[in-house]
Write an enzyme that holds these catalytic residues in place. Sequence first.
Site, PDB file in Angstrom:
ATOM      1  N   LYS A   1      29.631  44.888  55.219  1.00 45.60           N
ATOM      2  CA  LYS A   1      28.351  45.689  54.278  1.00 45.60           C
ATOM      3  C   LYS A   1      27.914  46.490  55.504  1.00 45.60           C
ATOM      4  CE  LYS A   1      27.921  42.586  50.754  1.00 45.60           C
ATOM      5  NZ  LYS A   1      27.209  41.655  50.184  1.00 45.60           N
TER       6      LYS A   1
ATOM      7  N   LYS B   1      30.800  34.590  40.857  1.00 44.11           N
ATOM      8  CA  LYS B   1      29.662  33.886  41.519  1.00 44.11           C
ATOM      9  C   LYS B   1      30.033  32.370  41.313  1.00 44.11           C
ATOM     10  CE  LYS B   1      27.006  37.180  43.270  1.00 44.11           C
ATOM     11  NZ  LYS B   1      26.854  37.523  44.757  1.00 44.11           N
TER      12      LYS B   1
HETATM   13 MG    MG Z   1      28.393  38.060  48.959  1.00 42.37          MG
END
Ligand code: MG
Length: 410
Positions: free
Chosen positions: A296, A196
């Site tokens: 996703k 991240k």
């Molecule tokens: Mg992501």
Amino acid sequence: MTGSGDEDHRPPADAWPLLGAEGATVLDGAELLRVDLPFATPVETAVGIHRHRPVVLVHLTAHRPDGTPVEGWGECAALADTTYDAEDADDAFTWLEASLLPALLRVSGRSGALPPVGRIGGLLDGAGHRLARSAVEMAVADAHLRAAGRSLADQLGVAGMRLPAGAVLGLPESVGQLATDLGQLAAAGFARVKVKVAPGTEAVIDGAVRPLLGSGLLVQLDANGTYGDDAADRLAPLDDLGLVCIEQPLGRRDLDGHRRLAAALTTPICLDESLDAPSAVIEAVETGACSMVCVKPARLGGIGAALEVISWCEAHGVPWWIGGMFETGFARGVNRALAACPGRSFPGDLSPPSAYLAGDIVRSEPGRIDARSGHRTFPVPAGPGLGPSPDQALVESWTVRRVAVPTPSD
Ligand code: MG
């Protein structure tokens, strides 16, 4: 679905809507459960710190024409808040209970014939709630597959495959800590690590990742939309690190900004939160807002939508990979089967849920090291069904709410 129909010769994206078209699965009832699974470490979002991952589960009871009972499980990806998607778990539960499951029971009518998965998307005439609808699609598909004695992997033509997995690290705190974490994950056999990133963490990432150049470890960054107008300046120092991609640097609606950033950097831009339908994927790639796609299933609208995107990416030479949404081991198994589909796929977020959850509803294996590649690999679920049935005792132990949805005649 029976293994002898024409659909077996169709590409997975074309065959998917026909799953259950024979009408051989008879629906008996539906219930909704909410399980609250503890996160292994608390997860911080824009709204607060979450210690539990609420998971809404759709549970269908059905039977085959010969009377053999089958069940169907679906998992809703909605999180505790709306940081990443428009639905949260409470909203999804309410919508499933009040609208979606009653619609499924109505459509099954007196005969009880469970509709094919291709009809699920139209149940609510296109009204939002993609995550909730995806859970219903999963449950219907799971019931049809179990009734036919087939696995999702059989359906997709990927049975028996094993896949390398990518791991995910949170925002780094120091060069030393990130270097240690990356080293441990590489040693554990993870083929790719996603780190991240947010404004202000670039130097830490540079310091830990630069020494790994040429090591073979794939590294990608995920900004979750935290950058603004100065994204190009802030990210330029990382542009020669050979990163797989930078994921979702800007807000989910900012396609123009992503297009400008993609033109300014050599590192591929991948979109995630922006991609909430197959049409959004096509628009983002065709306008140059991204050159890589995070698939996703729940966010795109379900397994069928994910297969459409995978098929489109394959036809257009667009690299893709399967992203994670803090799934239980059940939905993660679905993601593994999808990740095994042909195309230019990178290792996805396919590590076992024990990486982020301290409890699960299925028992997952820790993976094993492939002697040739040195990568830790995980199997696509063998079935029947989308994956292993949720373990009844585990489900019971985490359930905080359970509601039977009445059939129209009740
Ligand atoms: Mg992501």
